[in-house]
Write an enzyme that holds these catalytic residues in place. Structure first.
Site, PDB file in Angstrom:
ATOM      1  N   SER A  42       3.115  -5.785   1.326  1.00 54.78           N
ATOM      2  CA  SER A  42       2.557  -5.695   2.676  1.00 54.78           C
ATOM      3  C   SER A  42       1.067  -5.992   2.611  1.00 54.78           C
ATOM      4  CB  SER A  42       2.772  -4.293   3.244  1.00 54.78           C
ATOM      5  OG  SER A  42       2.027  -4.096   4.433  1.00 54.78           O
TER       6      SER A  42
ATOM      7  N   TYR B 240       2.096   5.105   2.540  1.00 50.88           N
ATOM      8  CA  TYR B 240       2.695   3.777   2.705  1.00 50.88           C
ATOM      9  C   TYR B 240       1.831   2.706   2.036  1.00 50.88           C
ATOM     10  CZ  TYR B 240       4.304  -0.520   4.910  1.00 50.88           C
ATOM     11  OH  TYR B 240       4.764  -1.792   5.131  1.00 50.88           O
TER      12      TYR B 240
END
Length: 327
Positions: A195, A208
């Site tokens: 990501s 995350y």
């Protein structure tokens, strides 16, 4: 007096020369990056990949029942590979498997597991994959944890263990299952879905972003370890893509207003673009719009960007609390 003027002239000339060299260097670097982006994101789309000959007969996609995982599964099937979908929802897996098999005429298989359960599931996965020529593994399964930005003190144990087991644990565990066979055959590809969040720590999305940083570092190290073996390892680091996982965050942040597709592409736009980069680069954002966004963000000093993200995510957290009270 003449010596002083002469020295000043030489100094001015030196400054001019250094400045000119720096401008030329920066300009050349920018031009190279533009050409690389054009090669990776556009020229690659017109090159026919012989997937089964290059990598192998079967592809495995974790989190393959929806979103980017389903998009990658479709690209692999389109290229003639048999596809194994691994996720927790049996009904969704069966639907996607039938859809892909019917549309592309390839064999499909499913493995039903809950990645949040951690180490206990991988013996079952290994048994299901045993004896198959796994040519491509797409480590896509992931979770953001809390649906909205949340301070770590408010994150539940099940949420952060879910992120650790799903985002972190699944990547080396799945790789460990298929990599020995790939090395023995001298071919294969492992695609790890990271990501943009791995680029730097993000307050209120702390676990995350840290989990995606793990994927980034693991991928880079593994790519070096297998270099020259015929096996390639690629890290794909998207920004926001129009998936179910992103919808809650986007709705909260933008109040349901539209976002330009350059920043928020559909899966049908993102996945063909990202998949086309396989074999062309080891690190990619997968989509030119996300790459451009990263280039712009890199111009902002990290300390300033962190403060901006902290304030924005703090506001989103407070906003989510208000929404919860209203409901």
């Amino acid at each position: 007096m003449d010596d002083s003027v002469s020295s000043l002239s030489w100094f001015n000339w030196l400054l001019w020369a250094v400045g000119a060299i720096l401008v030329l260097y920066k300009s050349s670097l920018f031009l190279w990056e533009v050409l690389e982006a054009f090669r990776i994101h556009f020229l690659s789309r017109f090159q026919d990949k012989k997937l089964t000959q290059t990598y192998g007969e079967w592809a495995v996609v974790t989190g393959g029942s929806d979103g980017i995982g389903k998009g990658y599964a479709r690209e692999l099937a389109k290229g003639g590979m048999k596809v194994i979908l691994v996720a927790w929802n049996k009904d969704e897996l069966n639907n996607v498997a039938r859809e892909i098999s019917t549309e592309f005429g390839v064999e499909t298989s499913i493995v039903v597991v809950d990645f949040s359960q951690g180490q206990t599931i991988y013996r079952h996965i290994a048994k299901e994959l045993e004896g198959k020529d796994i040519g491509i593994l797409v480590n896509n399964v992931g979770t953001v944890g809390p649906a909205t930005p949340t301070p770590f003190s408010e994150v539940t144990e099940s949420e952060f263990w879910g992120i650790v087991n799903i985002n972190v644990g699944s990547v080396p565990a799945m790789t460990k299952i298929v990599l020995p066979g790939m090395l023995k055959r001298g071919r294969g590809a492992i695609v790890n879905m990271g990501s943009i969040a791995s680029w730097k720590s993000i307050p209120y999305l702390q676990t995350y972003s840290a989990s995606k940083a793990f994927i980034d570092f693991f991928t880079q190290a593994l790519a070096e370890e297998v270099r020259g073996t015929g096996v390639i390892v690629q890290g794909v680091h998207p920004g926001m893509v129009d998936t179910n996982m992103a919808k809650g965050y986007v709705k909260l942040k933008y109040d349901g207003k539209g976002i330009p597709e350059i920043l928020f592409p559909k899966v049908s736009t993102y996945c063909p673009s990202a998949f086309a980069t396989l074999g062309k680069t080891e690190y990619t954002n997968g989509y030119w719009g996300h790459g451009l966004m990263m280039y712009i963000l890199a111009l902002i000093p990290t300390s300033i960007l962190t403060k901006m993200q902290t304030e924005e995510n703090k506001k989103l957290y407070k906003k989510s609390l208000k929404v919860q009270k209203q409901n």
